[in-house]
Structure formats: C-alpha cells, structure tokens
Design a protein around this motif. Structure first.
Motif, PDB file in Angstrom:
ATOM      1  N   ASN A  22       0.078  49.823  -1.819  1.00 45.07           N
ATOM      2  CA  ASN A  22       0.375  49.480  -3.208  1.00 45.07           C
ATOM      3  C   ASN A  22      -0.847  48.824  -3.848  1.00 45.07           C
ATOM      4  O   ASN A  22      -1.306  47.777  -3.366  1.00 45.07           O
ATOM      5  CB  ASN A  22       1.546  48.500  -3.280  1.00 45.07           C
ATOM      6  N   PRO A  23      -1.391  49.399  -4.920  1.00 51.17           N
ATOM      7  CA  PRO A  23      -2.513  48.749  -5.613  1.00 51.17           C
ATOM      8  C   PRO A  23      -2.097  47.373  -6.107  1.00 51.17           C
ATOM      9  O   PRO A  23      -0.979  47.180  -6.601  1.00 51.17           O
ATOM     10  CB  PRO A  23      -2.796  49.702  -6.784  1.00 51.17           C
ATOM     11  N   GLY A  24      -2.983  46.405  -5.958  1.00 52.23           N
ATOM     12  CA  GLY A  24      -2.640  45.055  -6.382  1.00 52.23           C
ATOM     13  C   GLY A  24      -3.838  44.139  -6.370  1.00 52.23           C
ATOM     14  O   GLY A  24      -4.987  44.581  -6.328  1.00 52.23           O
ATOM     15  N   ARG A  25      -3.566  42.842  -6.423  1.00 51.84           N
ATOM     16  CA  ARG A  25      -4.612  41.827  -6.421  1.00 51.84           C
ATOM     17  C   ARG A  25      -4.386  40.897  -5.240  1.00 51.84           C
ATOM     18  O   ARG A  25      -3.255  40.523  -4.933  1.00 51.84           O
ATOM     19  CB  ARG A  25      -4.585  41.029  -7.730  1.00 51.84           C
ATOM     20  N   MET A  26      -5.476  40.485  -4.576  1.00 60.83           N
ATOM     21  CA  MET A  26      -5.403  39.580  -3.433  1.00 60.83           C
ATOM     22  C   MET A  26      -5.990  38.224  -3.815  1.00 60.83           C
ATOM     23  O   MET A  26      -6.944  38.148  -4.602  1.00 60.83           O
ATOM     24  CB  MET A  26      -6.169  40.157  -2.242  1.00 60.83           C
ATOM     25  N   HIS A  27      -5.412  37.172  -3.222  1.00 60.92           N
ATOM     26  CA  HIS A  27      -5.857  35.822  -3.546  1.00 60.92           C
ATOM     27  C   HIS A  27      -5.684  34.938  -2.317  1.00 60.92           C
ATOM     28  O   HIS A  27      -4.661  35.023  -1.624  1.00 60.92           O
ATOM     29  CB  HIS A  27      -5.026  35.270  -4.707  1.00 60.92           C
ATOM     30  N   THR A  28      -6.674  34.104  -2.021  1.00 63.33           N
ATOM     31  CA  THR A  28      -6.565  33.175  -0.893  1.00 63.33           C
ATOM     32  C   THR A  28      -6.632  31.743  -1.395  1.00 63.33           C
ATOM     33  O   THR A  28      -7.348  31.444  -2.356  1.00 63.33           O
ATOM     34  CB  THR A  28      -7.689  33.389   0.142  1.00 63.33           C
ATOM     35  N   SER A  29      -5.861  30.864  -0.756  1.00 61.72           N
ATOM     36  CA  SER A  29      -5.899  29.443  -1.098  1.00 61.72           C
ATOM     37  C   SER A  29      -5.416  28.641   0.100  1.00 61.72           C
ATOM     38  O   SER A  29      -4.714  29.152   0.976  1.00 61.72           O
ATOM     39  CB  SER A  29      -5.023  29.140  -2.325  1.00 61.72           C
ATOM     40  N   ASP A  89       0.861  -1.179   0.000  1.00 55.90           N
ATOM     41  CA  ASP A  89       0.000   0.000   0.000  1.00 55.90           C
ATOM     42  C   ASP A  89       0.897   1.229   0.000  1.00 55.90           C
ATOM     43  O   ASP A  89       1.597   1.492   0.975  1.00 55.90           O
ATOM     44  CB  ASP A  89      -0.892  -0.015   1.238  1.00 55.90           C
ATOM     45  N   LYS A  90       0.888   1.991  -1.082  1.00 56.28           N
ATOM     46  CA  LYS A  90       1.887   3.033  -1.271  1.00 56.28           C
ATOM     47  C   LYS A  90       1.485   4.383  -0.686  1.00 56.28           C
ATOM     48  O   LYS A  90       1.869   5.424  -1.206  1.00 56.28           O
ATOM     49  CB  LYS A  90       2.209   3.190  -2.756  1.00 56.28           C
ATOM     50  N   TYR A  91       0.722   4.425   0.388  1.00 60.78           N
ATOM     51  CA  TYR A  91       0.371   5.727   0.944  1.00 60.78           C
ATOM     52  C   TYR A  91       1.544   6.296   1.752  1.00 60.78           C
ATOM     53  O   TYR A  91       2.384   5.574   2.277  1.00 60.78           O
ATOM     54  CB  TYR A  91      -0.911   5.655   1.777  1.00 60.78           C
ATOM     55  N   ILE A  92       1.601   7.621   1.808  1.00 60.76           N
ATOM     56  CA  ILE A  92       2.593   8.317   2.624  1.00 60.76           C
ATOM     57  C   ILE A  92       1.862   9.107   3.702  1.00 60.76           C
ATOM     58  O   ILE A  92       0.648   9.342   3.601  1.00 60.76           O
ATOM     59  CB  ILE A  92       3.475   9.261   1.775  1.00 60.76           C
ATOM     60  N   VAL A  93       2.592   9.506   4.726  1.00 54.40           N
ATOM     61  CA  VAL A  93       2.031  10.324   5.795  1.00 54.40           C
ATOM     62  C   VAL A  93       2.766  11.663   5.842  1.00 54.40           C
ATOM     63  O   VAL A  93       4.009  11.700   5.804  1.00 54.40           O
ATOM     64  CB  VAL A  93       2.137   9.615   7.160  1.00 54.40           C
ATOM     65  N   GLY A  94       2.015  12.738   5.927  1.00 55.93           N
ATOM     66  CA  GLY A  94       2.584  14.071   6.123  1.00 55.93           C
ATOM     67  C   GLY A  94       2.267  14.553   7.523  1.00 55.93           C
ATOM     68  O   GLY A  94       1.096  14.541   7.937  1.00 55.93           O
ATOM     69  N   ILE A  95       3.283  14.948   8.268  1.00 56.64           N
ATOM     70  CA  ILE A  95       3.113  15.446   9.633  1.00 56.64           C
ATOM     71  C   ILE A  95       3.652  16.877   9.677  1.00 56.64           C
ATOM     72  O   ILE A  95       4.875  17.092   9.646  1.00 56.64           O
ATOM     73  CB  ILE A  95       3.851  14.560  10.648  1.00 56.64           C
ATOM     74  N   GLY A  96       2.760  17.846   9.713  1.00 60.37           N
ATOM     75  CA  GLY A  96       3.228  19.226   9.703  1.00 60.37           C
ATOM     76  C   GLY A  96       2.119  20.219   9.420  1.00 60.37           C
ATOM     77  O   GLY A  96       0.951  19.975   9.729  1.00 60.37           O
ATOM     78  N   ALA A  97       2.495  21.313   8.817  1.00 60.58           N
ATOM     79  CA  ALA A  97       1.615  22.473   8.712  1.00 60.58           C
ATOM     80  C   ALA A  97       0.506  22.313   7.676  1.00 60.58           C
ATOM     81  O   ALA A  97       0.702  21.757   6.600  1.00 60.58           O
ATOM     82  CB  ALA A  97       2.440  23.710   8.373  1.00 60.58           C
ATOM     83  N   ALA A  98      -0.676  22.827   8.046  1.00 59.83           N
ATOM     84  CA  ALA A  98      -1.806  22.986   7.128  1.00 59.83           C
ATOM     85  C   ALA A  98      -2.409  24.350   7.449  1.00 59.83           C
ATOM     86  O   ALA A  98      -2.829  24.596   8.571  1.00 59.83           O
ATOM     87  CB  ALA A  98      -2.829  21.882   7.317  1.00 59.83           C
ATOM     88  N   ASN A  99      -2.415  25.252   6.503  1.00 62.44           N
ATOM     89  CA  ASN A  99      -2.892  26.592   6.805  1.00 62.44           C
ATOM     90  C   ASN A  99      -3.563  27.268   5.612  1.00 62.44           C
ATOM     91  O   ASN A  99      -3.669  26.694   4.537  1.00 62.44           O
ATOM     92  CB  ASN A  99      -1.747  27.471   7.321  1.00 62.44           C
ATOM     93  N   MET A 100      -4.011  28.479   5.851  1.00 66.62           N
ATOM     94  CA  MET A 100      -4.598  29.282   4.798  1.00 66.62           C
ATOM     95  C   MET A 100      -3.547  30.268   4.287  1.00 66.62           C
ATOM     96  O   MET A 100      -2.880  30.940   5.071  1.00 66.62           O
ATOM     97  CB  MET A 100      -5.812  30.059   5.326  1.00 66.62           C
ATOM     98  N   ASP A 101      -3.390  30.317   2.958  1.00 61.17           N
ATOM     99  CA  ASP A 101      -2.468  31.250   2.328  1.00 61.17           C
ATOM    100  C   ASP A 101      -3.230  32.482   1.845  1.00 61.17           C
ATOM    101  O   ASP A 101      -4.265  32.352   1.182  1.00 61.17           O
ATOM    102  CB  ASP A 101      -1.770  30.616   1.126  1.00 61.17           C
ATOM    103  N   VAL A 102      -2.727  33.644   2.175  1.00 63.12           N
ATOM    104  CA  VAL A 102      -3.259  34.905   1.660  1.00 63.12           C
ATOM    105  C   VAL A 102      -2.130  35.580   0.892  1.00 63.12           C
ATOM    106  O   VAL A 102      -1.103  35.932   1.475  1.00 63.12           O
ATOM    107  CB  VAL A 102      -3.756  35.830   2.789  1.00 63.12           C
ATOM    108  N   ALA A 103      -2.290  35.714  -0.418  1.00 66.01           N
ATOM    109  CA  ALA A 103      -1.227  36.276  -1.261  1.00 66.01           C
ATOM    110  C   ALA A 103      -1.693  37.563  -1.919  1.00 66.01           C
ATOM    111  O   ALA A 103      -2.813  37.648  -2.430  1.00 66.01           O
ATOM    112  CB  ALA A 103      -0.812  35.271  -2.327  1.00 66.01           C
ATOM    113  N   GLY A 104      -0.832  38.566  -1.891  1.00 69.26           N
ATOM    114  CA  GLY A 104      -1.105  39.817  -2.578  1.00 69.26           C
ATOM    115  C   GLY A 104      -0.005  40.090  -3.590  1.00 69.26           C
ATOM    116  O   GLY A 104       1.173  39.877  -3.301  1.00 69.26           O
ATOM    117  N   ARG A 105      -0.385  40.523  -4.793  1.00 67.76           N
ATOM    118  CA  ARG A 105       0.597  40.842  -5.833  1.00 67.76           C
ATOM    119  C   ARG A 105       0.411  42.278  -6.293  1.00 67.76           C
ATOM    120  O   ARG A 105      -0.682  42.684  -6.703  1.00 67.76           O
ATOM    121  CB  ARG A 105       0.461  39.893  -7.021  1.00 67.76           C
TER     122      ARG A 105
END
Length: 312
Positions: A31-38, A4-20
């Motif tokens: 600064n005028p720009g664009r905002m994006h969340t993911s 069974d080829k599953y892997i385990v990730g132990i660490g961060a899970a968060n919300m990203d807020v990016a502005g360009r």
C-alpha cells in the motif's frame, strides 16, 4: 509530604515506526503511504508528555547498544526526562513498535518487539531504590517482567501510589490478577471487559464493569473512550464524565492514551480537582492526535486551554 514533585516511570522505552496508507488499506498487498519514526514506549511517552506539561520525571528502563537506543536516550533527555539511570544492554536490539495506520489515521495493525524488557530486573529496581522511594508516584506498564511488577507493588505500592496503563487487551491480561494492588488504572473499553470479566454492550454494562474493577481494590479508574470522551469512578463511589467535540480528522491516534495518562498524573501531583483532571485529560488526548509524532511537542497547559475553547 514530599516537596520535590518528581515522578518515576518504570517500563517501556522504544522506537516507534509508523506507516500511514494514502488510501484505504488493501490487506496482503503493498500500500503506498508515508513512513515516520519517533521515540516511543508507553511509560517513556507518558513521562515526556508529563515533563512537557511542566513536571519532573525519572525514567527507569532498558535500551540496547544500537542506534535506536542512542536515539531513545538522546531525544528523551532533550525532552527533559532524567535518563541517567536507564540501563544499556550490550549486544541487544532496543525495543521497537511498528504500527500501520489507515488513510483516516486510525490504526489498522501494530507489532511490537519488546524482548529487551526481560533485562529489566528486580536487582535493577534495588539498585535504584533511593530514586524510587523519593518519587511522588510511580507509573508503569505491563511490559515489565511479572517478578519485577510484583516486587514493585510489594515493596513500593504500599507507600507510593502506583499508576498503570494496561496498554492493550493482551497486556491487560498480565495485570488482571493483581489489578487491585494498583492505585489507579487507565483502561479503554476493551481492556475494561478483560479486567472486569464482563461483556460491555451498553452504557450500563460499562458502569458495572468499572464498578467491578474498583471492587478488586483499585482506588481510581479512568476510562478513555475515544470520541465518546472519558469517565472516572473511584472507591468512594464518585462518578464523573467528560467529552469534547472530536477532531474532523486525526493525524496520528497512537499517542492519545499516553498524553491522557500524563495529564491524569499531572493533575494528581499538583492537586487538581477530579473533574478538572478529567477535562484536561480529554484535551491532552486531542492534542496528541493533532501531531504526526507520537508526542505532540507543543503540548502544555496553555494548549489544552486553547483546545477547550475550540472543541466545546
């Protein structure tokens, strides 16, 4: 051998807020720009890239009982990550990462609030012992508490390969004294300087720094170098490099390292040759920066092969 080829990730899970910014950034001004969340988080991002490439992954992390936490669990689950073991912490905000990109898509500055990670405990790992021991490998990041990292390496690292992404120079310092206990480390050049204790000004300096990291006990080191490509060195003395023609304009560089690491893991789990792993990892990094999201939702092996044809 585990089938069974599953892997385990132990660490961060968060919300990203990016502005360009629409124009070159003026510091200490609006600064005028664009905002994006993911949805983001280094370990979570690696897992999403991995499952989109075709693998199976289980996330062990913590989120708050807020709207960000709900979104993290919903979108991670929809992407194909098993989030059924993620701990929800009541009355606590979820981890949040905020980045500001210049008009060319390069990062200008970033901030992170990851205090919730203090709730990821040794007892939590013990509660999920069966899941961890069934994994083909473990991927983590230095955001987890030191006691949890030590438990992870001491109780699982001898039997299961543990891969780590240093994330940043500041976080790399958290694992410097224990780096030899990891199977694989994926630093950039600045993180190589910190981990090796060597100043890197020339190509020869870089090679010597990587050798110093491997001399601590690390089995494999993959170095991501942005437009310069990437390199590989291992405890057997094998040197490999790869580089593709860079994009004329990056859309969002923040997820490149996560996609790169995911491909390294995919190649390891599915038995690819080292040079093929390195080549595909470079393509995965390019695929990531083509997307406004931290994760390119279209990433798969077919897309990586197409990138190879276009960027050689």
């Amino acid at each position: 051998m585990k089938t069974d080829k599953y892997i385990v990730g132990i660490g961060a899970a968060n919300m990203d807020v990016a502005g360009r910014s629409r124009a070159p950034i003026n510091l200490r001004d609006s600064n005028p720009g664009r905002m994006h969340t993911s949805v983001g988080g280094v370990t979570r991002n690696i897992l999403e890239n991995y499952v989109r490439l075709g693998g199976r992954a289980v996330l062990l992390s913590v989120v708050g009982d807020d709207i960000f936490g709900q979104k993290i669990l919903l979108e991670s689950g929809e992407a194909g990550i098993d989030v059924s073991h993620v701990r929800i912490v009541k009355d606590h905000g979820s981890s949040t990462y905020m980045s500001v990109l210049d008009s060319d898509g390069e990062m200008s500055v970033a901030l992170s609030d990851m205090r919730i990670m203090e709730n990821l405990s040794v007892d939590y790992l013990r509660d999920n012992d069966r899941i961890i021991r069934g994994a083909r490998l473990i991927v983590t990041d230095p955001s987890i508490p030191e006691a949890v990292m030590d438990h992870l390496l001491d109780h699982y690292g001898r039997d299961i390969p543990v891969f780590v992404d240093p994330v940043s120079v500041a976080y790399a310092d958290c694992i410097k004294e224990k780096q030899g206990r990891f199977y694989r480390i994926k630093p950039n050049e600045l993180e190589c300087e910190l981990l090796s204790g060597r100043k890197i000004e020339t190509e020869e300096d870089l090679w010597e720094a990587v050798k110093a990291i491997v001399s601590t006990g690390v089995k494999e080191v993959y170095v991501s170098r942005g437009k310069k490509g990437c390199l590989y060195y291992d405890s057997h003395g094998t040197w490999l490099t790869a580089c593709l023609r860079p994009l004329e304009e990056a859309v969002n560089v923040t997820g490149a390292g996560d996609a790169f690491m995911a491909m390294l893991i995919y190649g390891h789990v599915y038995g690819m040759e080292k040079q093929d792993i390195l080549n595909h990892a470079c393509r995965a990094g390019l695929a990531a920066i083509m997307s406004a999201d931290t994760i390119n939702k279209e990433i798969n092996i077919e897309l990586l092969n197409k990138i190879l044809e276009e960027r050689l």
